[in-house]
Design a protein around this motif. Sequence first.
Motif, mmCIF file in Angstrom:
data_model
loop_
_atom_site.group_PDB
_atom_site.id
_atom_site.type_symbol
_atom_site.label_atom_id
_atom_site.label_comp_id
_atom_site.label_asym_id
_atom_site.label_seq_id
_atom_site.Cartn_x
_atom_site.Cartn_y
_atom_site.Cartn_z
ATOM 1 N N CYS A 147 63.448 21.253 -24.368
ATOM 2 C CA CYS A 147 63.211 19.875 -23.901
ATOM 3 C C CYS A 147 61.904 19.813 -23.119
ATOM 4 O O CYS A 147 61.049 18.965 -23.374
ATOM 5 C CB CYS A 147 64.321 19.400 -22.971
ATOM 6 S SG CYS A 147 65.928 19.271 -23.726
ATOM 7 N N HIS A 148 61.757 20.733 -22.170
ATOM 8 C CA HIS A 148 60.615 20.668 -21.263
ATOM 9 C C HIS A 148 59.300 20.933 -21.973
ATOM 10 O O HIS A 148 58.285 20.315 -21.682
ATOM 11 C CB HIS A 148 60.811 21.628 -20.084
ATOM 12 C CG HIS A 148 61.880 21.167 -19.132
ATOM 13 N ND1 HIS A 148 62.276 21.896 -18.047
ATOM 14 C CD2 HIS A 148 62.632 20.034 -19.114
ATOM 15 C CE1 HIS A 148 63.231 21.242 -17.387
ATOM 16 N NE2 HIS A 148 63.470 20.118 -18.031
ATOM 17 N N ARG A 149 59.296 21.876 -22.937
ATOM 18 C CA ARG A 149 58.016 22.124 -23.606
ATOM 19 C C ARG A 149 57.639 20.962 -24.524
ATOM 20 O O ARG A 149 56.508 20.854 -24.962
ATOM 21 C CB ARG A 149 58.029 23.463 -24.345
ATOM 22 C CG ARG A 149 58.911 23.519 -25.573
ATOM 23 C CD ARG A 149 58.848 24.915 -26.164
ATOM 24 N NE ARG A 149 59.814 25.064 -27.245
ATOM 25 C CZ ARG A 149 60.059 26.221 -27.852
ATOM 26 N NH1 ARG A 149 59.425 27.303 -27.474
ATOM 27 N NH2 ARG A 149 60.933 26.283 -28.828
ATOM 28 N N ASN A 150 58.602 20.091 -24.798
ATOM 29 C CA ASN A 150 58.283 18.871 -25.524
ATOM 30 C C ASN A 150 58.048 17.691 -24.572
ATOM 31 O O ASN A 150 57.995 16.537 -25.004
ATOM 32 C CB ASN A 150 59.412 18.524 -26.500
ATOM 33 C CG ASN A 150 59.332 19.340 -27.776
ATOM 34 O OD1 ASN A 150 58.457 19.122 -28.598
ATOM 35 N ND2 ASN A 150 60.217 20.310 -27.914
ATOM 36 N N GLY A 151 57.943 18.002 -23.285
ATOM 37 C CA GLY A 151 57.646 16.947 -22.301
ATOM 38 C C GLY A 151 58.812 16.005 -22.046
ATOM 39 O O GLY A 151 58.612 14.857 -21.674
ATOM 40 N N ILE A 152 60.051 16.488 -22.255
ATOM 41 C CA ILE A 152 61.217 15.624 -22.093
ATOM 42 C C ILE A 152 62.102 16.126 -20.954
ATOM 43 O O ILE A 152 62.453 17.301 -20.889
ATOM 44 C CB ILE A 152 62.016 15.550 -23.418
ATOM 45 C CG1 ILE A 152 61.140 14.915 -24.502
ATOM 46 C CG2 ILE A 152 63.314 14.766 -23.241
ATOM 47 C CD1 ILE A 152 61.650 15.107 -25.907
ATOM 48 N N LEU A 153 62.442 15.198 -20.034
ATOM 49 C CA LEU A 153 63.355 15.502 -18.925
ATOM 50 C C LEU A 153 64.754 15.026 -19.311
ATOM 51 O O LEU A 153 64.896 13.912 -19.798
ATOM 52 C CB LEU A 153 62.931 14.733 -17.669
ATOM 53 C CG LEU A 153 61.803 15.244 -16.779
ATOM 54 C CD1 LEU A 153 60.527 15.469 -17.550
ATOM 55 C CD2 LEU A 153 61.553 14.254 -15.647
ATOM 56 N N HIS A 154 65.772 15.840 -19.086
ATOM 57 C CA HIS A 154 67.132 15.436 -19.445
ATOM 58 C C HIS A 154 67.713 14.486 -18.398
ATOM 59 O O HIS A 154 68.267 13.449 -18.729
ATOM 60 C CB HIS A 154 68.025 16.671 -19.611
ATOM 61 C CG HIS A 154 69.402 16.337 -20.102
ATOM 62 N ND1 HIS A 154 70.374 15.803 -19.279
ATOM 63 C CD2 HIS A 154 69.960 16.447 -21.330
ATOM 64 C CE1 HIS A 154 71.487 15.608 -19.993
ATOM 65 N NE2 HIS A 154 71.257 15.993 -21.237
ATOM 66 N N ARG A 155 67.620 14.836 -17.162
ATOM 67 C CA ARG A 155 68.020 14.024 -16.014
ATOM 68 C C ARG A 155 69.519 13.763 -15.866
ATOM 69 O O ARG A 155 69.908 12.933 -15.036
ATOM 70 C CB ARG A 155 67.270 12.680 -15.981
ATOM 71 C CG ARG A 155 65.755 12.820 -15.963
ATOM 72 C CD ARG A 155 65.084 11.572 -15.450
ATOM 73 N NE ARG A 155 65.398 10.397 -16.257
ATOM 74 C CZ ARG A 155 64.973 9.181 -15.984
ATOM 75 N NH1 ARG A 155 64.191 8.988 -14.928
ATOM 76 N NH2 ARG A 155 65.276 8.161 -16.731
ATOM 77 N N ASP A 156 70.358 14.421 -16.624
ATOM 78 C CA ASP A 156 71.787 14.280 -16.381
ATOM 79 C C ASP A 156 72.547 15.536 -16.786
ATOM 80 O O ASP A 156 73.579 15.470 -17.445
ATOM 81 C CB ASP A 156 72.359 13.051 -17.104
ATOM 82 C CG ASP A 156 73.716 12.630 -16.538
ATOM 83 O OD1 ASP A 156 74.064 13.090 -15.436
ATOM 84 O OD2 ASP A 156 74.426 11.861 -17.203
ATOM 85 N N LEU A 157 72.039 16.700 -16.368
ATOM 86 C CA LEU A 157 72.735 17.939 -16.695
ATOM 87 C C LEU A 157 73.948 18.101 -15.794
ATOM 88 O O LEU A 157 73.859 17.930 -14.577
ATOM 89 C CB LEU A 157 71.798 19.137 -16.518
ATOM 90 C CG LEU A 157 70.694 19.300 -17.565
ATOM 91 C CD1 LEU A 157 69.885 20.545 -17.251
ATOM 92 C CD2 LEU A 157 71.259 19.365 -18.967
#
Lengths: 335, 295
Positions: A147-157
């Motif tokens: 996720c992070h290397r694609n610039g995406i934050l999950h924000r609900d783990l």
Amino acid sequence: MRLELTHQNITPNTDWTQTQQPLEHSQRMADRYSKNKKVGEGTYAVVYLGTQLSTNRSIAIKEIKTENFKDGLDMSAIREMKYLQELKHENIIELVDVFSDDSNNLNLVLEFLPSDLQHIIKDNTLTFKLPDVKSWTLMMLRGLHHCHRNGILHRDLKPDNLLISPNGNLKLADFGLARSLGTPDENLTSNVVTRWYRAPELLFGSRHYTEVVDLWAVGVIFAELLLRTPYLPGKDDADQVVVTFQALGTPTEDIWPGVSSLPHYNNIEKFPPPSRGELRNRFLAAPESALDLMCGLLIMDPNKRWDTTKSLMHHYFSERPPPTSPELLPGTKNP
Amino acid sequence: MTADEPTIPKPPKRITNDDLYRRSTQYRFWSFTTTELQDLRTASNRKGIQKVKDKISALDQTLPEAQVLNPENFPMVSQEEELSLVTFFARKCVDLANYFRLPAQVKATAVSYLYKFFLHHSVMEFQPQYIMYTCLFLAAKTENHFIGIRKFVENIPKTTPEQVLQNEYLLLETMKFSLAVHHPYQPLYGFYLDVQVLLPKLGKSQTWGYVYDNARQLVHESLFTDLKFCYTPPQIALACLWLSKENTKDENDHKGELILKRYLAKKFGVKKKKGPPNAASSGTGAMETISRRRM
């Protein structure tokens, strides 16, 4: 399949009548799947178990209720679709297909994942060994790294959003709160992440946080796996602050430059940080390397907190014992 | 491999940013050659023409209008005219986004949605003005700058929520449900910072600031071209920097090119005289296209 769905306030629509023509293409798509059983209903979606007819593969279908939303397609559905379309990884739930049905509902076809980490943690019949915890944490970090290397934050783990496949693979799911990494001039909402897993910068109302908010959550889940009970269970937002800093110490300007200028940093009770010995007593079974990793993930200052690369490279994962293979993990049904 | 040979463990495969980009929907669904683009537009135009012809033939032949409208010699909108119309509304879209004070990311995404929609449909089938409203409304949602439908239509004369929302679904479907769009703004900013690192003296000069600002303008202009379908965002960003000037009014100002040559030489260790090095040469196609567009 989980039954819970993100809850959002919606106003039932009264004046919007559907005027679209059904699309031939979509109808053909709808014929490729069967909806066998309704397993859950939330405000913005109904979840069915189904089958991909060509392969006989079990799937979950999230039918998004479009017509009930006065502002068109719901934001959570949009986020889920936007990000899952870009993310294909062993440790992230697979978006198999998207189609619209006869009544113009949007359907997200997801891989069927029968269990989740929350169920496994709560199941008293299961015993966790250290290599099992290592395996789940590793899979969690791998999915998050992608996720992070694609610039995406999950924000609900949280454990309920970490689904488990029939062969034991852990997969990040529920991208309804995800977003792209913000640019420096963008304001982000700090009202994200389920309370117990919320990073200190979010507790202080920071508007410029980064992907390490997800790593804090991984740290708390890691602790929960070691303890078999929630690590920082705040009763409400104010209590969360107390519980968090009682366990890990109140951050000060010395250890986190700039913290005192964050919006909600005022009248904070000052707790001392725990000594290594205190942590060791709390996590009795954990080896030193596990404590090191946990401390790295739970560093107060987001600028110093470990990212996914640093965490994955840590010797906790390379030293013995090796992580359990997914198919041998507790809770995985084996012959 | 024979049994005698020792088995050498394969080195772990490093995933590069290029690998990641190739897995994006932008690369998989929305990257074309110019011929492919042309073919898609020809097909949409034919579809539109057929639809108009069908409508004319379906008219009651006893009406006087029906006798005037002969489908055979009725003037139809050409493929080129379609593209001009879409571009016209793409510019209107940016004006509207400015009115709502939406950031560059939302504008660029909305414009990209609009062009994508009309790669597969004709302006003779769908009124581009309404599709443009839907694109902007959806882009505001996908880029986290939500505007409520009431507020949205209140600010656009003679528009109803139904008009904006009824096409949202079709738009999503036409875009193959791929909503993430990568724009050249971020790579451009990345190059801006990297030049400051590699050429500290020059990078902190006012000249570089002006060159960057003007390159940003060129990136903005690139939104209304087919570059986004043919090149990657960093290629477009690099091309815009190359063409950028310190003083846009000066014909002989080649500041962008000069600075970029030095930067690329330092970055990739290539001699300045050899022209754009490999890493930049993939961007030269984009540069040429931008140059042509501006003439």
